[in-house]
Design a protein around this motif. Structure first.
Motif, PDB file in Angstrom:
ATOM      1  N   GLY A  74       0.799  -1.227   0.000  1.00 32.21           N
ATOM      2  CA  GLY A  74       0.000   0.000   0.000  1.00 32.21           C
ATOM      3  C   GLY A  74       0.826   1.270   0.000  1.00 32.21           C
ATOM      4  N   LYS A  75       2.160   1.155  -0.083  1.00 35.98           N
ATOM      5  CA  LYS A  75       3.017   2.335  -0.053  1.00 35.98           C
ATOM      6  C   LYS A  75       3.297   2.895  -1.444  1.00 35.98           C
ATOM      7  CE  LYS A  75       5.349   0.746   4.145  1.00 35.98           C
ATOM      8  NZ  LYS A  75       6.650   0.363   4.756  1.00 35.98           N
ATOM      9  N   VAL A  76       2.896   2.165  -2.475  1.00 35.00           N
ATOM     10  CA  VAL A  76       3.146   2.583  -3.853  1.00 35.00           C
ATOM     11  C   VAL A  76       1.868   3.187  -4.425  1.00 35.00           C
ATOM     12  CG1 VAL A  76       3.782   1.812  -6.164  1.00 35.00           C
ATOM     13  CG2 VAL A  76       4.892   0.814  -4.163  1.00 35.00           C
ATOM     14  N   THR A  77       1.981   4.346  -5.048  1.00 35.09           N
ATOM     15  CA  THR A  77       0.804   4.995  -5.644  1.00 35.09           C
ATOM     16  C   THR A  77       0.775   4.899  -7.158  1.00 35.09           C
ATOM     17  OG1 THR A  77       1.965   7.120  -5.706  1.00 35.09           O
ATOM     18  CG2 THR A  77       0.641   6.628  -3.746  1.00 35.09           C
ATOM     19  N   GLY A  78       1.865   4.482  -7.761  1.00 34.50           N
ATOM     20  CA  GLY A  78       1.874   4.371  -9.209  1.00 34.50           C
ATOM     21  C   GLY A  78       2.918   3.403  -9.702  1.00 34.50           C
ATOM     22  N   VAL A  79       2.638   2.710 -10.794  1.00 37.54           N
ATOM     23  CA  VAL A  79       3.563   1.778 -11.441  1.00 37.54           C
ATOM     24  C   VAL A  79       3.730   2.198 -12.883  1.00 37.54           C
ATOM     25  CG1 VAL A  79       3.959  -0.602 -12.155  1.00 37.54           C
ATOM     26  CG2 VAL A  79       2.928  -0.134  -9.936  1.00 37.54           C
ATOM     27  N   MET A  80       4.957   2.211 -13.354  1.00 37.42           N
ATOM     28  CA  MET A  80       5.235   2.634 -14.732  1.00 37.42           C
ATOM     29  C   MET A  80       6.103   1.586 -15.419  1.00 37.42           C
ATOM     30  SD  MET A  80       7.113   6.131 -16.004  1.00 37.42           S
ATOM     31  CE  MET A  80       5.854   7.130 -15.242  1.00 37.42           C
ATOM     32  N   LEU A  81       5.743   1.222 -16.651  1.00 36.08           N
ATOM     33  CA  LEU A  81       6.518   0.291 -17.470  1.00 36.08           C
ATOM     34  C   LEU A  81       6.652   0.862 -18.862  1.00 36.08           C
ATOM     35  CD1 LEU A  81       4.287  -1.557 -15.656  1.00 36.08           C
ATOM     36  CD2 LEU A  81       5.876  -3.318 -16.409  1.00 36.08           C
ATOM     37  N   CYS A  82       7.716   0.452 -19.560  1.00 34.64           N
ATOM     38  CA  CYS A  82       7.899   0.952 -20.926  1.00 34.64           C
ATOM     39  C   CYS A  82       6.799   0.441 -21.848  1.00 34.64           C
ATOM     40  CB  CYS A  82       9.269   0.545 -21.452  1.00 34.64           C
ATOM     41  SG  CYS A  82      10.618   1.435 -20.656  1.00 34.64           S
ATOM     42  N   ASN A  83       6.441  -0.835 -21.724  1.00 35.47           N
ATOM     43  CA  ASN A  83       5.322  -1.394 -22.479  1.00 35.47           C
ATOM     44  C   ASN A  83       4.856  -2.664 -21.784  1.00 35.47           C
ATOM     45  OD1 ASN A  83       6.878  -3.730 -23.644  1.00 35.47           O
ATOM     46  ND2 ASN A  83       7.980  -2.055 -24.653  1.00 35.47           N
ATOM     47  N   LEU A  84       3.731  -3.207 -22.239  1.00 33.42           N
ATOM     48  CA  LEU A  84       3.117  -4.347 -21.566  1.00 33.42           C
ATOM     49  C   LEU A  84       3.995  -5.595 -21.615  1.00 33.42           C
ATOM     50  CD1 LEU A  84       0.473  -5.061 -20.071  1.00 33.42           C
ATOM     51  CD2 LEU A  84      -0.393  -5.945 -22.254  1.00 33.42           C
ATOM     52  N   SER A  85       4.749  -5.765 -22.706  1.00 32.05           N
ATOM     53  CA  SER A  85       5.575  -6.967 -22.832  1.00 32.05           C
ATOM     54  C   SER A  85       6.712  -6.994 -21.823  1.00 32.05           C
ATOM     55  CB  SER A  85       6.152  -7.068 -24.246  1.00 32.05           C
ATOM     56  OG  SER A  85       7.075  -6.014 -24.485  1.00 32.05           O
ATOM     57  N   ARG A  86       7.089  -5.819 -21.259  1.00 31.98           N
ATOM     58  CA  ARG A  86       8.141  -5.796 -20.248  1.00 31.98           C
ATOM     59  C   ARG A  86       7.654  -6.372 -18.923  1.00 31.98           C
ATOM     60  NH1 ARG A  86      12.034  -6.604 -22.573  1.00 31.98           N
ATOM     61  NH2 ARG A  86      10.483  -7.195 -24.102  1.00 31.98           N
ATOM     62  N   ALA A  87       6.326  -6.468 -18.746  1.00 35.16           N
ATOM     63  CA  ALA A  87       5.793  -7.001 -17.488  1.00 35.16           C
ATOM     64  C   ALA A  87       5.847  -8.518 -17.476  1.00 35.16           C
ATOM     65  CB  ALA A  87       4.356  -6.520 -17.292  1.00 35.16           C
ATOM     66  N   SER A  88       5.181  -9.158 -18.420  1.00 33.94           N
ATOM     67  CA  SER A  88       5.148 -10.617 -18.459  1.00 33.94           C
ATOM     68  C   SER A  88       4.685 -11.064 -19.825  1.00 33.94           C
ATOM     69  CB  SER A  88       4.207 -11.156 -17.377  1.00 33.94           C
ATOM     70  OG  SER A  88       4.084 -12.552 -17.489  1.00 33.94           O
ATOM     71  N   ARG A  89       5.035 -12.300 -20.153  1.00 33.63           N
ATOM     72  CA  ARG A  89       4.593 -12.896 -21.417  1.00 33.63           C
ATOM     73  C   ARG A  89       3.860 -14.199 -21.168  1.00 33.63           C
ATOM     74  NH1 ARG A  89       6.621 -11.254 -26.376  1.00 33.63           N
ATOM     75  NH2 ARG A  89       7.961  -9.417 -26.314  1.00 33.63           N
ATOM     76  N   ARG A  90       3.267 -14.329 -19.977  1.00 33.43           N
ATOM     77  CA  ARG A  90       2.490 -15.524 -19.693  1.00 33.43           C
ATOM     78  C   ARG A  90       1.242 -15.206 -18.865  1.00 33.43           C
ATOM     79  NH1 ARG A  90       7.434 -16.958 -16.460  1.00 33.43           N
ATOM     80  NH2 ARG A  90       6.991 -16.522 -14.273  1.00 33.43           N
ATOM     81  N   GLY A  91       0.683 -14.021 -19.068  1.00 33.66           N
ATOM     82  CA  GLY A  91      -0.593 -13.669 -18.450  1.00 33.66           C
ATOM     83  C   GLY A  91      -0.510 -12.998 -17.106  1.00 33.66           C
ATOM     84  N   GLU A  92       0.688 -12.898 -16.533  1.00 35.72           N
ATOM     85  CA  GLU A  92       0.819 -12.268 -15.217  1.00 35.72           C
ATOM     86  C   GLU A  92       0.627 -10.757 -15.284  1.00 35.72           C
ATOM     87  OE1 GLU A  92       3.964 -15.188 -12.914  1.00 35.72           O
ATOM     88  OE2 GLU A  92       4.725 -13.664 -14.290  1.00 35.72           O
ATOM     89  N   ASP A  93       0.762 -10.183 -16.476  1.00 37.83           N
ATOM     90  CA  ASP A  93       0.576  -8.740 -16.611  1.00 37.83           C
ATOM     91  C   ASP A  93      -0.859  -8.331 -16.270  1.00 37.83           C
ATOM     92  OD1 ASP A  93      -0.384 -10.129 -18.760  1.00 37.83           O
ATOM     93  OD2 ASP A  93       0.774  -9.051 -20.265  1.00 37.83           O
ATOM     94  N   ILE A  94      -1.845  -9.140 -16.671  1.00 38.25           N
ATOM     95  CA  ILE A  94      -3.244  -8.842 -16.360  1.00 38.25           C
ATOM     96  C   ILE A  94      -3.493  -8.973 -14.856  1.00 38.25           C
ATOM     97  CG2 ILE A  94      -5.644  -9.470 -16.810  1.00 38.25           C
ATOM     98  CD1 ILE A  94      -4.156  -8.200 -19.171  1.00 38.25           C
ATOM     99  N   GLU A  95      -2.848  -9.971 -14.231  1.00 37.06           N
ATOM    100  CA  GLU A  95      -2.972 -10.113 -12.776  1.00 37.06           C
ATOM    101  C   GLU A  95      -2.394  -8.895 -12.068  1.00 37.06           C
ATOM    102  OE1 GLU A  95      -1.152 -13.730 -11.571  1.00 37.06           O
ATOM    103  OE2 GLU A  95      -2.295 -14.986 -12.973  1.00 37.06           O
ATOM    104  N   LEU A  96      -1.297  -8.358 -12.598  1.00 35.77           N
ATOM    105  CA  LEU A  96      -0.709  -7.156 -12.010  1.00 35.77           C
ATOM    106  C   LEU A  96      -1.661  -5.973 -12.126  1.00 35.77           C
ATOM    107  CD1 LEU A  96       1.913  -5.796 -10.847  1.00 35.77           C
ATOM    108  CD2 LEU A  96       2.383  -5.103 -13.206  1.00 35.77           C
ATOM    109  N   LEU A  97      -2.291  -5.826 -13.281  1.00 38.15           N
ATOM    110  CA  LEU A  97      -3.231  -4.719 -13.472  1.00 38.15           C
ATOM    111  C   LEU A  97      -4.420  -4.843 -12.523  1.00 38.15           C
ATOM    112  CD1 LEU A  97      -3.210  -4.416 -17.386  1.00 38.15           C
ATOM    113  CD2 LEU A  97      -2.042  -2.974 -15.717  1.00 38.15           C
ATOM    114  N   ARG A  98      -4.897  -6.066 -12.297  1.00 45.62           N
ATOM    115  CA  ARG A  98      -6.010  -6.268 -11.366  1.00 45.62           C
ATOM    116  C   ARG A  98      -5.582  -5.893  -9.939  1.00 45.62           C
ATOM    117  NH1 ARG A  98      -7.028 -11.437 -14.158  1.00 45.62           N
ATOM    118  NH2 ARG A  98      -8.823 -11.185 -15.554  1.00 45.62           N
ATOM    119  N   LEU A  99      -4.369  -6.297  -9.562  1.00 47.68           N
ATOM    120  CA  LEU A  99      -3.878  -5.972  -8.228  1.00 47.68           C
ATOM    121  C   LEU A  99      -3.765  -4.463  -8.053  1.00 47.68           C
ATOM    122  CD1 LEU A  99      -2.639  -6.789  -5.514  1.00 47.68           C
ATOM    123  CD2 LEU A  99      -0.410  -6.940  -6.679  1.00 47.68           C
TER     124      LEU A  99
END
Length: 436
Positions: A74-99
């Motif tokens: 709860g200490k983070v107010t924002g997350v920044m990535l260069c693009n979606l592929s830098r997050a994950s390539r096996r579906g974890e990126d959507i889980e991150l967005l939900r979190l």
């Protein structure tokens, strides 16, 4: 992978925006370029994860785990990535967005991809891009595997890494001009310490391979001249007999559930208790060494005999059998080859059949051929006891008695199959190794 975190700052949140990304020429420039973009966009902290796949499930990503845990605090107010592929390539990126949505954390992609999945159109866009990234990685993985398979079937060397002591010259393994001799010295050091990799690592801090890495190195087939599971394709560092002795030394410890001793003594891990099938421990009291069983539920618990008694009986057994053993050894045909078990014979027949099919043009057989070759290759027979070389010394009065413990231990491990404690405080059962 690089993940940027936006943390609260005095005077309010610092949020960076960018809608283009730099061209990534190489992995090193990619890491540097992404970090520069994220810092310039307003990130207060950047987590760098270098050289880890975002697609392979077998690869652990500590940086990704740190990112997720920081969001959950709860200490983070924002997350920044260069693009979606830098997050994950096996579906974890959507889980991150939900979190992030649950934790009220704003997500920003520098390439302009929407990060707020509460919006249906944004959710659709990120979902499609996530699937595209995953499928793209799947296609690349399949293409790489097919390419390696075709290259291996064509007889090329397809593994980029070679064990210490070797290098790749003109696309094929070869002895390293400087490391090959050092690798041989490292093997000799292991042999002198009965392949106790942890003891060797503790006492030799400058070794290029240590502990578990050293254990894996000594089992690499290339050290025995194998390339692509075929023997004789590169200069061997060790012989098959040397490898068999290494396996036998380690397997003997495993057989009786014994650890590799920190200090090797004359009968370390060599005297087996018949009551519990574990090796006797050695204790020293008043300068005298005794061998005892310390297995609590054994009938011979805390019982044993003096080391000098075992030593005397071993020397007596060697002298009493040397004439007969040498005679048997001399009668052995010099070109005797080890016989294969019925299972190994079947493997050999299956291998010959697959090789004929491959020669006739059938594709896709490289992997099963490789597997069969490995099954045959690991079944290295234990070398026969070399009684001929030791016979002259054994017959000499006082020679064995005058040996140091380590010198006599070399003779014992070569010529004695088993020393068994049978509960008698004065006697052990000795089985000698067959010279045939």
């Amino acid at each position: 992978m690089i993940y940027g975190l936006l943390a609260p700052a005095p005077g309010g949140l610092i949020i960076g925006y960018a809608r283009t990304s730099t061209k990534m020429v190489s992995q090193e420039l990619s890491i540097k370029g992404q970090k520069e973009q994220l810092v310039a966009a307003g990130c207060h902290q950047v987590i760098v994860e270098h050289g880890r796949s975002a697609f392979k499930t077998s690869v652990r990503r500590p940086g990704w785990e740190t990112l997720v845990e920081m969001i959950r605090t709860g200490k983070v107010t924002g997350v920044m990535l260069c693009n979606l592929s830098r997050a994950s390539r096996r579906g974890e990126d959507i889980e991150l967005l939900r979190l992030c949505q649950e934790m009220n954390v704003e997500v920003t992609f520098l390439d302009g991809t929407p990060g707020d999945i509460s919006n249906p159109s944004a959710r659709l866009t990120t979902g499609v891009l996530s699937v595209v990234n995953e499928v793209s990685s799947m296609y690349k993985q399949i293409a790489i595997k097919n390419g390696l398979r075709r290259s291996e079937e064509a007889g090329n060397y397809t593994k980029p890494k070679v064990p210490y002591g070797y290098t790749v010259a003109d696309g094929w393994p070869a002895p390293h001009p400087e490391e090959f001799a050092k690798a041989r010295a490292m093997w000799d050091l292991l042999a002198a310490n009965e392949f106790n990799v942890y003891k060797v690592s503790r006492e030799n801090k400058d070794l290029p391979r240590r502990a578990n890495s050293l254990h894996a190195w000594m089992r690499r087939p290339m050290l025995r001249g194998f390339v692509n599971d075929e023997p004789g394709k590169v200069q061997a560092l060790i012989t098959a007999e040397e490898y068999a002795r290494a396996l036998q030394c380690q397997d003997n410890r495993r057989k009786f559930g014994a650890r590799a001793p920190r200090r090797i003594r004359l009968f370390s891990n060599l005297v087996v208790c018949t009551g519990c099938n574990t090796t006797l421990n050695q204790t020293t009291k008043g300068g005298k060494v005794k061998l005892r069983c310390y297995t609590l539920d054994c009938d011979y618990y805390c019982r044993g005999l003096a080391e000098w008694k075992v030593k005397a009986q071993v020397i007596e057994a060697l002298r009493g059998a040397v004439d007969q053993m040498e005679e048997v050894a001399n009668q052995r045909p010099p070109d005797k080859t080890p016989t294969l078990s019925p299972e190994q014979e079947q493997i050999r027949k299956d291998l010959d059949q697959l090789l004929l099919m491959q020669a006739s043009g059938v594709e896709g057989l490289a992997r099963p051929i490789s597997n069969l070759r490995r099954k045959l290759e690991v079944a290295v027979p234990s070398p026969a006891a070399n009684w001929t070389n030791w016979a002259h010394f054994i017959r000499q009065d006082g020679f064995l008695e005058g040996m140091t413990d380590m010198e006599l231990r070399a003779v014992v491990t070569e010529l004695v199959e088993e020393i068994a404690y049978i509960g008698n405080p004065d006697k052990v059962k000795i089985t000698l190794r067959d010279p045939a």
